[in-house]
Write a protein that holds these residues in place. Structure first.
Motif, mmCIF file in Angstrom:
data_model
loop_
_atom_site.group_PDB
_atom_site.id
_atom_site.type_symbol
_atom_site.label_atom_id
_atom_site.label_comp_id
_atom_site.label_asym_id
_atom_site.label_seq_id
_atom_site.Cartn_x
_atom_site.Cartn_y
_atom_site.Cartn_z
ATOM 1 N N CYS A 95 0.731 3.707 1.719
ATOM 2 C CA CYS A 95 0.977 4.192 3.090
ATOM 3 C C CYS A 95 2.138 3.418 3.733
ATOM 4 O O CYS A 95 2.623 3.791 4.791
ATOM 5 C CB CYS A 95 -0.275 4.082 3.962
ATOM 6 S SG CYS A 95 -0.629 2.426 4.579
ATOM 7 N N HIS A 149 -6.507 0.487 4.445
ATOM 8 C CA HIS A 149 -6.748 0.654 3.001
ATOM 9 C C HIS A 149 -6.828 -0.711 2.318
ATOM 10 O O HIS A 149 -7.695 -0.949 1.477
ATOM 11 C CB HIS A 149 -5.619 1.486 2.372
ATOM 12 C CG HIS A 149 -5.299 2.732 3.132
ATOM 13 N ND1 HIS A 149 -4.104 2.915 3.787
ATOM 14 C CD2 HIS A 149 -6.052 3.837 3.369
ATOM 15 C CE1 HIS A 149 -4.119 4.086 4.392
ATOM 16 N NE2 HIS A 149 -5.286 4.669 4.164
ATOM 17 N N CYS A 195 -3.221 -3.032 6.024
ATOM 18 C CA CYS A 195 -3.613 -1.766 6.663
ATOM 19 C C CYS A 195 -5.111 -1.567 6.405
ATOM 20 O O CYS A 195 -5.738 -2.367 5.708
ATOM 21 C CB CYS A 195 -2.805 -0.616 6.074
ATOM 22 S SG CYS A 195 -2.977 -0.484 4.290
ATOM 23 N N CYS A 239 0.873 -1.174 0.000
ATOM 24 C CA CYS A 239 0.000 0.000 0.000
ATOM 25 C C CYS A 239 0.911 1.225 0.000
ATOM 26 O O CYS A 239 2.022 1.178 0.547
ATOM 27 C CB CYS A 239 -0.892 0.022 1.247
ATOM 28 S SG CYS A 239 -1.935 1.490 1.340
#
Ligand SMILES: [Zn+2]
Length: 172
Positions: A68, A80, A78, A66
């Protein structure tokens, strides 16, 4: 102590009925709640673009990444990634590293911890016995603190009397 720790953790691990550790289950529940706030747009079958109102995120379920960076760093999805996993109807457990799975947790703590015995009973090879381990070179850096204050620029110091002419003179 290690024997006790391992036994206690093993006893706790075998009681767990979920496929993931209790900590992960709790975290997963929180991420599912967060995931409802994201707008998930599939790019293809494995990549997803997410909008959460602040930043856009890119999740790749095939690479388990991801934008992030939490997914690839912690090796667990995460919030997401959870949103993307929900969108494509996969099970979250597929994307967790084995370390977070209950079966692995049980295996980790099933190992035996044996006593090391008295040092006189240890079988140490000759080359290990010959190794001399010294502390790191260290030099004392303590310095006697300055007793006299250094005057500021423009600040005059106290005048002193000359021992020869008996007059006051200023130090510079
Ligand atoms: Zn993320």
């Amino acid at each position: 102590m290690f024997q006790r720790w391992f036994q206690n953790r093993y006893d706790e691990a075998v009681k767990v009925t979920t496929p993931l550790s209790p900590w992960v289950v709790k975290q997963l529940s929180k991420w599912f709640n967060d995931a409802h706030h994201f707008v998930v747009k599939p790019i293809n079958r494995v990549e997803f673009e997410l909008k959460d109102g602040k930043k856009d995120r890119l999740v790749n379920l095939s690479k388990k990444t991801c934008s992030c960076c939490e997914f690839q760093t912690d090796l667990l999805p995460c919030n997401h990634a959870i949103a993307a996993i929900s969108k494509c109807k996969h099970e979250a457990v597929e994307f967790y590293a084995d370390n977070y799975k209950t079966t692995v947790l049980v295996e980790d703590y099933a190992g035996s911890i044996r006593l090391v015995g008295h040092p006189s009973e240890w079988d140490i090879s000759l080359h290990v016995k010959q190794i001399v381990v010294l502390p790191l070179a260290w030099q004392c850096q303590t310095r006697k603190p300055r007793r006299k204050r250094i005057p500021l620029v423009g600040e005059s110091s106290r005048p002193r009397r000359c021992s020869q002419c008996n007059r006051y003179r200023h130090n510079r």
